[in-house]
Each structure stands twice: as C-alpha cells, then as structure tokens.
Design an enzyme around this catalytic site. Sequence first.
Site, short mmCIF file in Angstrom:
data_model
loop_
_atom_site.label_atom_id
_atom_site.label_comp_id
_atom_site.label_asym_id
_atom_site.label_seq_id
_atom_site.Cartn_x
_atom_site.Cartn_y
_atom_site.Cartn_z
N GLU A 261 28.96 31.85 -32.37
CA GLU A 261 29.83 30.94 -31.61
C GLU A 261 31.28 31.17 -32.02
O GLU A 261 31.57 31.29 -33.21
CB GLU A 261 29.52 29.46 -31.91
N GLU A 315 30.76 20.22 -21.43
CA GLU A 315 29.54 19.41 -21.46
C GLU A 315 29.91 17.94 -21.73
O GLU A 315 30.31 17.59 -22.84
CB GLU A 315 28.59 19.94 -22.53
#
Length: 392
Positions: A261, A315
């Site tokens: 990530e 999100e």
Amino acid sequence: MIHVFLLFSLCFSDYGLIQGVTSLGINYGQVGNNLPPPDKVLDLLTALKLSKARIYDTNPQVLTTFANSNIELIVTVENQMLPVVMDPQQALQWVSTHIKPYFPATKITGIAVGNEIFTDDDTSLLGYLVPAIVSIHGALVQLGLDKYIQVSTPNSLAVLEVSYPPSAGSFKGEVSGVMSQFLQFLSSTGSPFWINAYPYFAYKDSPNKISLDYALFNKNPGMVDPYTKLHYDNMLYAQVDAVVYAMSRLGYGGIEVRVSETGWPSKGDSNEVGATVQNAAVYNRNLLRRQMSNEGTPLRPNMRLEVYLFALFNEDMKPGPTSERNYGLFQPDGTMAYNVGLSALATSSSTSSASISLTSSATKASKVEYQSLVYCMFLYLLTFLGFMRRQH
C-alpha cells in the site's frame, strides 16, 4: 467521452508504456455503500490497463467476476480468522472453500494473512500470525497450489523502531522474536515482505522538518545516507530500504520487499497537514512515472520495486479521520477524484467531463479504441507537420 488518463493508456499501451508497467497494482477496498459492482470495477481496471489488484477479503462476487480476466489478484485472510486458520485442518478447509473453487480461472497470485498484525491494537493476534501463515501455506502445498500462490502479510511501517537513515533501519524489539520466525518462512518459501508505506504520514507529523517535495517525488536535493553514501531523492524508496536493512540485521538480507500500500489522501481534517487534491495528484502521478521505468531503490537498483497504489475508490464507510475516506483515485460514481494522467495530451474539444464510463461493452470498447487511435494519429500528424515547418 474519455478521460485523459484512459486516452493515454489506450493510445500508447501497445508501445510498452502503461502495458509495460508490470510492477504496478492497485488496492480495491470495498468499505463503502455506494461502490460500483465488481463487473464495472473490472471494466475500469481493464480500461486503465492495470493487471494487478488486492482485495481485503475473499469476496465470492469479486473472485467470480474476475475469472478469465487479465487481473492478478491478492486476497486476504481477515485478522479475526487468524486464531481459526492457525489450525492446519481449518486452514485446509479455508483454502478449499475460498481459493480452490476459483483458481486458476481467477488469477489468485497471493494470500495476505491478516493486515498490519505486528502493530495491531489487539496484541494477542501476533501469536497466531506465523502459525496461521504456515498452515495456509501448508494447505496450498497439500492442494498443489503453492507454486502459484505466495503467502505473506502486509506490515505497517510502524513495525520499524528506526527508519532514518535507511541503513539504520531496525525492527521494534518487542516484535523481533516473531519477526524472525516470519522472515524464516519468507526466506524458505521465496515470498516477499509486504510493507504499507505512506510518506504522507511522516510529512503530516513533521511538516516543518520534512520536505514536501521529498515526500511527493518532486525534484529536490534529497538526502545522502551518511553510512552507505547512497542518495535518496524520495521518502518512499528510503522507507523501503530501511526495511531491507532491518531484515538484514536479523540475518535475512535476500528477501524481496514489495509495497502493498502507498498513496496520498485528497482531503483531510484541519490537523491533517498536506491532505489536498493537489498533493494527492502529484504524489500518485510522480509515483506512476517511476513505475513506468520499472526502477528499483538506491540499495537495490536492479530489482524493480512492485507497488500497489491505495486506493481505487474513496470509501465512505471507513472509520477514522477524513483522510481515511479520501485515498481513492476515483469517486464511487466513476469520476476521477483528481487527474493522475501521465501525459500532456489534451482531451478533444467534445470532452467536457472528467469521468470515465463504467458501463462499457465490447462494442463500445472497440469504438473507443478506434477513436483513440484516430486521435493519436491526428496528434502525431500535427507534431510531424510542425516539425517539417521548423525544418523550413
């Protein structure tokens, strides 16, 4: 209508640019109530020429949808499952249920056993980690899948006690025992060490000490490691090399490090310094340029660094500060959160939206590719004519 990034990828994918970036993936999180269905996500990934993705579970709908596609997928054993799958029989049951039915039609290439366990608030999970990893791998061996699927666990950079300068990299003492066991597993199976590395966090915590250009991959003087004399022009590579040195201190210097990530938020709370659309666009754009070169870090210049961007979508149901909900390259409706295009190409005069359709069909895709090819030829012709005029 087509966004400049998609136009660029369609124009030049056959010439070894986007298509040649084999070391780039993206994290496809699903903590939202307004995200597009997996088939539309697959359309988007295909349009962007991205062939690697990571999900944080084993969502059957995603695994089924991604079957017979070109997407290599890393799936996840959720943290709360570690006490269960540490038992070899339970691990075999898990792999038989969550992996075997979908493989090889769905190109599952990795299993992340938990996420950031070494630094999790629930310290009891750490004792389950290595047994769970060993059991999941053992199940893959039993089913003949271990040659195709690697097993590892993503780690927060907070697992390091020291990260600067890179050559001083070392793991926190309280995790060194389990870390040694984990590294022994990685070494024996040829699996990578996954690190979640975010220069944004370091900059946010010390904006007066850390150069924003250094964090964003912009042009800057960089830093020289006083012990190795290696020059670093960006923080991400320094963080990765700090992990390599930390592993070497425990006797495991040959393990590959991959960035599971990294990203930059486009919005944050008032105390989240640097979380802006402009910085997010610059960070990801500059990182993508580096990935196009398939380059390595100063310590390992000949080993291209594999990186997974975080994340595909904003999100809206993620907990925590505002930044947590604003790492996406895309909004859930398919519009880009910001332009992360890699070229100076301008969209045609008919293009007025920064959106990309998530409802393309094969016919529509062919039409788009044809239109894009014509457009690229037109740009080439203009450039050629301009060159000819200069000659005269």
